[in-house]
Design an enzyme around this catalytic site. Structure first.
Site, PDB file in Angstrom:
ATOM      1  N   PRO A 101      37.156  24.592  45.514  1.00 27.47           N
ATOM      2  CA  PRO A 101      37.410  23.722  44.368  1.00 27.47           C
ATOM      3  C   PRO A 101      36.157  23.041  43.827  1.00 27.47           C
ATOM      4  O   PRO A 101      36.149  22.568  42.687  1.00 27.47           O
ATOM      5  CB  PRO A 101      38.399  22.684  44.922  1.00 27.47           C
ATOM      6  CG  PRO A 101      39.061  23.363  46.074  1.00 27.47           C
ATOM      7  CD  PRO A 101      38.006  24.240  46.679  1.00 27.47           C
ATOM      8  N   GLU A 136      41.195  25.107  56.574  1.00 27.68           N
ATOM      9  CA  GLU A 136      40.361  23.977  56.152  1.00 27.68           C
ATOM     10  C   GLU A 136      39.051  24.430  55.518  1.00 27.68           C
ATOM     11  O   GLU A 136      38.152  23.623  55.302  1.00 27.68           O
ATOM     12  CB  GLU A 136      40.060  23.074  57.353  1.00 27.68           C
ATOM     13  CG  GLU A 136      41.262  22.326  57.872  1.00 27.68           C
ATOM     14  CD  GLU A 136      41.875  21.419  56.816  1.00 27.68           C
ATOM     15  OE1 GLU A 136      41.122  20.762  56.074  1.00 27.68           O
ATOM     16  OE2 GLU A 136      43.111  21.372  56.734  1.00 27.68           O
ATOM     17  N   ARG A 169      37.964  45.474  34.834  1.00 24.15           N
ATOM     18  CA  ARG A 169      38.475  45.881  33.515  1.00 24.15           C
ATOM     19  C   ARG A 169      37.374  45.959  32.459  1.00 24.15           C
ATOM     20  O   ARG A 169      37.600  46.505  31.386  1.00 24.15           O
ATOM     21  CB  ARG A 169      39.596  44.951  33.066  1.00 24.15           C
ATOM     22  CG  ARG A 169      39.192  43.529  32.798  1.00 24.15           C
ATOM     23  CD  ARG A 169      40.395  42.623  32.597  1.00 24.15           C
ATOM     24  NE  ARG A 169      41.322  43.168  31.619  1.00 24.15           N
ATOM     25  CZ  ARG A 169      41.159  43.079  30.312  1.00 24.15           C
ATOM     26  NH1 ARG A 169      40.077  42.497  29.833  1.00 24.15           N
ATOM     27  NH2 ARG A 169      42.053  43.574  29.483  1.00 24.15           N
ATOM     28  N   ASP A 204      40.053  40.561  23.629  1.00 22.31           N
ATOM     29  CA  ASP A 204      40.729  39.694  24.593  1.00 22.31           C
ATOM     30  C   ASP A 204      40.431  38.232  24.322  1.00 22.31           C
ATOM     31  O   ASP A 204      39.407  37.887  23.710  1.00 22.31           O
ATOM     32  CB  ASP A 204      40.273  40.026  26.021  1.00 22.31           C
ATOM     33  CG  ASP A 204      40.792  41.370  26.496  1.00 22.31           C
ATOM     34  OD1 ASP A 204      41.764  41.864  25.897  1.00 22.31           O
ATOM     35  OD2 ASP A 204      40.234  41.909  27.464  1.00 22.31           O
TER      36      ASP A 204
END
Length: 224
Positions: free
Chosen positions: A60, A87, A125, A140
């Site tokens: 994060p 963890e 892709r 896109d």
């Protein structure tokens, strides 16, 4: 391009690498994925020899993955993807071995496998021949700094309990310039409603034309 994936759950990756359009990238070897079970290779970097590219940890606290980052990785040699669990990874390992930290967003997952799969899919892709049409990914969302326009398929008129829903007539007109402008305006309108920050960024980067600005200026404020 090679990606070495260090994970406690290599079996999570096997179905992903053999299904869908992106499998072409893996089958052709354009994106070579090697899976390393952390239980068997706790010192994977030493045991595997020269692993691919920088070591990436999904956390994060990392840089958020976006299309610009994906394009960077798609043009590079690959990387070693370190998938933490529980963890996370001992900070001493992070300090000594991790080169790049990446994140999917401001939320917490059970491990790094899903972000690793996401990065692999997004990179695969973009490889030549994977999507069939070399230009299709350019339409896109985020490729041009805006959200993609709506898409329609057959039937041309869809019968519903509320009535018939036709495909927008311009898409059936055969006039390529009109179709291109419709798609651009739909993209602008959707982005202005959902992600005005992207409009601001596109404007600052000089990606908006005079026609774009005129269209945006005439949008109904109540629709935004």
């Amino acid at each position: 391009m090679r990606f070495d994936v260090v994970t406690l759950f290599p079996d999570l990756f096997a179905p992903f690498l053999t299904q869908g359009i992106t499998r072409r990238a893996y089958e052709s070897g354009q994106v070579d994925v090697k899976l390393w079970n952390l239980r068997d290779h706790a010192s994977a970097r030493a045991e595997a020899g020269a692993l691919a590219g920088p070591v990436v940890l999904f956390t994060p606290t990392g840089r958020r993955i976006d299309q610009a980052l994906v394009r960077e990785w798609a043009g590079g040699p690959g990387a070693t993807l370190l998938c933490g669990r529980y963890e996370g990874i001992d900070q001493r390992v992070v300090d000594r071995h991790v080169d790049v930290e990446l994140s999917l967003g401001d939320f917490v997952l059970s491990g790094g496998e899903i972000p690793a799969l996401t990065l692999l899919d997004a990179v695969a892709r973009l490889m030549p021949g994977v999507l069939g049409d070399e230009q299709s990914h350019l339409q896109d969302s985020f490729e041009q700094g805006l959200l993609d326009c709506p898409h329609y398929s057959r039937p041309e008129i869809l019968a519903t309990p509320e009535g018939e829903l036709p495909v927008p007539p311009v898409l059936l007109s055969g006039h390529h310039k009109d179709i291109a402008r419709w798609r651009r305006e739909q993209s602008l309108a959707l982005t202005a409603r959902r992600r005005p920050d992207l409009i601001a960024a596109a404007r600052a980067a000089g990606r908006l034309t005079k026609a774009d600005e005129k269209f945006l200026a005439n949008l109904d404020p109540g629709a935004l």
